[in-house]
Design an enzyme around this catalytic site. Sequence first.
Site, PDB file in Angstrom:
ATOM      1  N   ASP A  16       0.821  -1.205   0.000  1.00  0.00           N
ATOM      2  CA  ASP A  16       0.000   0.000   0.000  1.00  0.00           C
ATOM      3  C   ASP A  16       0.856   1.256   0.000  1.00  0.00           C
ATOM      4  O   ASP A  16       2.088   1.201   0.049  1.00  0.00           O
ATOM      5  CB  ASP A  16      -0.927  -0.009   1.218  1.00  0.00           C
ATOM      6  CG  ASP A  16      -1.893  -1.179   1.201  1.00  0.00           C
ATOM      7  OD1 ASP A  16      -2.499  -1.419   0.148  1.00  0.00           O
ATOM      8  OD2 ASP A  16      -2.017  -1.862   2.240  1.00  0.00           O
ATOM      9  N   TYR A  69       7.179  -9.869   6.520  1.00  0.00           N
ATOM     10  CA  TYR A  69       7.144  -8.427   6.746  1.00  0.00           C
ATOM     11  C   TYR A  69       7.860  -8.121   8.057  1.00  0.00           C
ATOM     12  O   TYR A  69       7.869  -8.941   8.979  1.00  0.00           O
ATOM     13  CB  TYR A  69       5.706  -7.913   6.843  1.00  0.00           C
ATOM     14  CG  TYR A  69       4.970  -7.840   5.530  1.00  0.00           C
ATOM     15  CD1 TYR A  69       4.936  -6.658   4.787  1.00  0.00           C
ATOM     16  CD2 TYR A  69       4.283  -8.946   5.035  1.00  0.00           C
ATOM     17  CE1 TYR A  69       4.251  -6.579   3.586  1.00  0.00           C
ATOM     18  CE2 TYR A  69       3.593  -8.871   3.832  1.00  0.00           C
ATOM     19  CZ  TYR A  69       3.579  -7.684   3.118  1.00  0.00           C
ATOM     20  OH  TYR A  69       2.899  -7.618   1.925  1.00  0.00           O
TER      21      TYR A  69
END
Length: 435
Positions: A145, A223
């Site tokens: 994003d 992540y």
Amino acid sequence: MNLRWRWRWRRRWVRRRLLELEAENAKFSSQLANCRCHEKEDERSAVSCDSSLETSRKSNSGSKKITKEIVKGKVPGYDTRIMNHHCKRYVALKVMYFGQRFYGFAAEAQMDPTIESEIFKALEKTRLLVGDKKESHYSRCGRTDKGVSAVGQVIALYLRSNLKETCENNEGSRKMVFKEQYEGEIDYVRVLNRALPDDIRVFGWCPVPLGLNARFSCLGREYYYLFWGENLNLLAMESAGRKFIGEHDFRNFCKMDALNVHNYRRKVTSFSISPCDVRCDENQLWAIKIKGSAFLWHQVRCMVAVLFLIGQGHESPDVIDALLDTDRIPRKPQYSMAPEIPLVLQSCEFEGLNFTCSSDSMQALRVHLANECQNYHLKAAIFHEALQSCLPIEKDQRSLDNGTVKKKSSHAPLMSRPTELRGIFSVILSNPKAV
């Protein structure tokens, strides 16, 4: 008088001929734009089209603009038609980027710039792209994003190749290199990094099987989320974070995408919190590392947000168990996500992929990243100097608010907060045109 009549007739004939040639040029331009064939016969006809257009350019000043646009590749399909006759191979690229100035990775966000749009600009500039985006069989591993960075993003697509070996079932003149050959091949890393902006870099490339899809062939994604550990109960955060490990329904830890997602079960394979080698005024930088097969929209940022509430003492670690129990909590309580800037896509795992990079390209990468680090350290030093320049407040000095102490904002427990709408109702409110 006779000469004047002949001159008028000649001028009318030339004008009519100009209109005919302009119509013919427009027809050829439309054919070139819609051309998707790759046979040699089409190649010869395309050359004849170009020669016809060039001839008409000499005799028709009004058609010069059209011809020049075709020659320069401004007419859609022209460069594609030329590049489709080069040798090509299916490769994967390992990409890193610093996402602060981008509107996410995917170009479909209708905002500019995006990482994907910048990559394709570089591919077109370096003439590595074979066909358009759809014809290149392009796929991406993760759709990060706005503001999110990555050091291990992976994309796969057809790129132009220097090698002449082809597979047996090649299509016409479009030769496809399928063996894992590196010698004599284009240095994709060096070529692309020269055309990319400073905050995007290609780390390596690898030939891949034709059936590989960067998204669906990925075995796992990792992540990490950076944060300062001051005033946080790290032991409670780590204890709560381990509850995420395993396969669960994470609908209470994501942003709903009712149009595209119907299964909210995901598997987290590992979770850890570890210190980084960075300190600032005795404040230690830490990293939350989360690994799983796949993640939902904003899932990591929602997980981190709840962990911060636990670390601040506002919530108990048991709140994770409650939110994972969708029978008990069927709708997500309203809470803000963690900021996007500290989130980084660390790695994407694939079976049998070994990314390579030439020694010259690797050296250039190291120099570039070292320079970027120095630039950011210089900026940090400027802010640190400004911080040191602030006047100290004496013990007996009263604050501007006459010594009044501001009340801390009270925390509303997650279980007592209003919940978000589910299903079709959330879709109608967020996008009324969808109904």
